[in-house]
Design an enzyme around this catalytic site. Structure first.
Site, PDB file in Angstrom:
ATOM      1  N   LYS A 127      -6.509  -7.547   7.540  1.00  0.00           N
ATOM      2  CA  LYS A 127      -6.431  -6.084   7.528  1.00  0.00           C
ATOM      3  C   LYS A 127      -7.783  -5.463   7.865  1.00  0.00           C
ATOM      4  O   LYS A 127      -7.870  -4.537   8.677  1.00  0.00           O
ATOM      5  CB  LYS A 127      -5.948  -5.593   6.158  1.00  0.00           C
ATOM      6  CG  LYS A 127      -5.734  -4.083   6.094  1.00  0.00           C
ATOM      7  CD  LYS A 127      -5.091  -3.667   4.777  1.00  0.00           C
ATOM      8  CE  LYS A 127      -6.040  -3.819   3.629  1.00  0.00           C
ATOM      9  NZ  LYS A 127      -5.506  -3.263   2.359  1.00  0.00           N
ATOM     10  N   ASP A 161      -1.594  -1.566   5.433  1.00  0.00           N
ATOM     11  CA  ASP A 161      -1.905  -1.395   4.011  1.00  0.00           C
ATOM     12  C   ASP A 161      -0.634  -0.972   3.301  1.00  0.00           C
ATOM     13  O   ASP A 161       0.466  -1.065   3.856  1.00  0.00           O
ATOM     14  CB  ASP A 161      -3.032  -0.366   3.828  1.00  0.00           C
ATOM     15  CG  ASP A 161      -2.644   1.021   4.310  1.00  0.00           C
ATOM     16  OD1 ASP A 161      -1.516   1.213   4.832  1.00  0.00           O
ATOM     17  OD2 ASP A 161      -3.472   1.942   4.169  1.00  0.00           O
TER      18      ASP A 161
END
Length: 219
Positions: free
Chosen positions: A126, A144
């Site tokens: 991420k 997320d």
């Protein structure tokens, strides 16, 4: 999380066209001054709010905006400067370690390469996606909690895991919108399509979104 019917390509095109008209140049909310400070800010943002990270990094980046300066500052000082952020001890250790690794392996520069980024301490997929997108312009999407929720709730990219949602978003988002899709979705999830009570009455895409029942406007 309930599975929803996946949106059709024409509906996806319509969604991102609306986002583009409403916000042609979306920006992330983490403060940074260069790719290095962006990387550090994103590492610090795990399980923390952007606002809280920005408060801590303003004085930190004023004196340490390069890997060399951060290493010289040292783990103890970094820890003291970010102690208002969750998991600050481990994050301070990672920030100094990744800074040293940037010096040793990349000439003090943030690499424009996923594998090299993910090899840095404290950097996962991420974080790498965020840095590749913002610093280097890659059409990456960092999933997320907001994007995971939107992918499933709207029907854009239903999936059981963040990676599955990411893969489906990358396939679904038209190329023309790839650069900014990440920010549009995060901002939409943060301020409109909220987790507990989505504000459907003021949503740009409520007529396309598969979420039911729609949340009515407050009386």
């Amino acid at each position: 999380m309930a599975r929803t019917t996946r949106l059709k390509p024409a509906e996806v095109e319509d969604i991102f066209q609306r986002f583009q008209v409403a916000n042609p140049d979306p920006q992330g909310e983490l403060h940074y001054v260069n790719p290095y400070t962006l990387l550090v800010a994103v590492v610090l943002s795990a399980q923390a709010t952007d606002e809280g990270v920005n408060r801590a990094t303003k004085p930190l980046f004023a004196i340490a905006d390069t890997p060399e300066k951060m290493v010289k500052l040292g783990e103890d000082t970094v820890r003291d400067m970010i102690k208002t952020i969750g998991l600050f001890r481990g994050k301070a250790k990672n920030v100094v370690a990744l800074s040293q690794q940037l010096i040793d392996r990349h000439g003090g520069q943030v690499p424009d390469d996923r594998e090299a980024l993910e090899a840095l301490p404290g950097v996962g997929r991420k974080t790498a996606n965020v840095v590749l997108n913002i610093a280097f312009g890659h059409p990456t999407i960092a999933v997320d909690t907001h994007l995971f929720r939107l992918g499933n709730r709207t029907g854009l990219a239903p999936g059981k895991t963040p990676f599955e949602v990411e893969e489906k978003l990358l396939k679904a988002v038209p190329r023309a919108y790839g650069r900014h899709a990440h920010h549009w979705l995060i901002l939409h999830g943060r301020y409109v399509c909220k987790a507990r009570k989505p504000e459907c009455w003021r949503c740009l895409i409520s007529d396309i979104c598969r979420f039911r029942p729609k949340t009515p406007a407050p009386t």
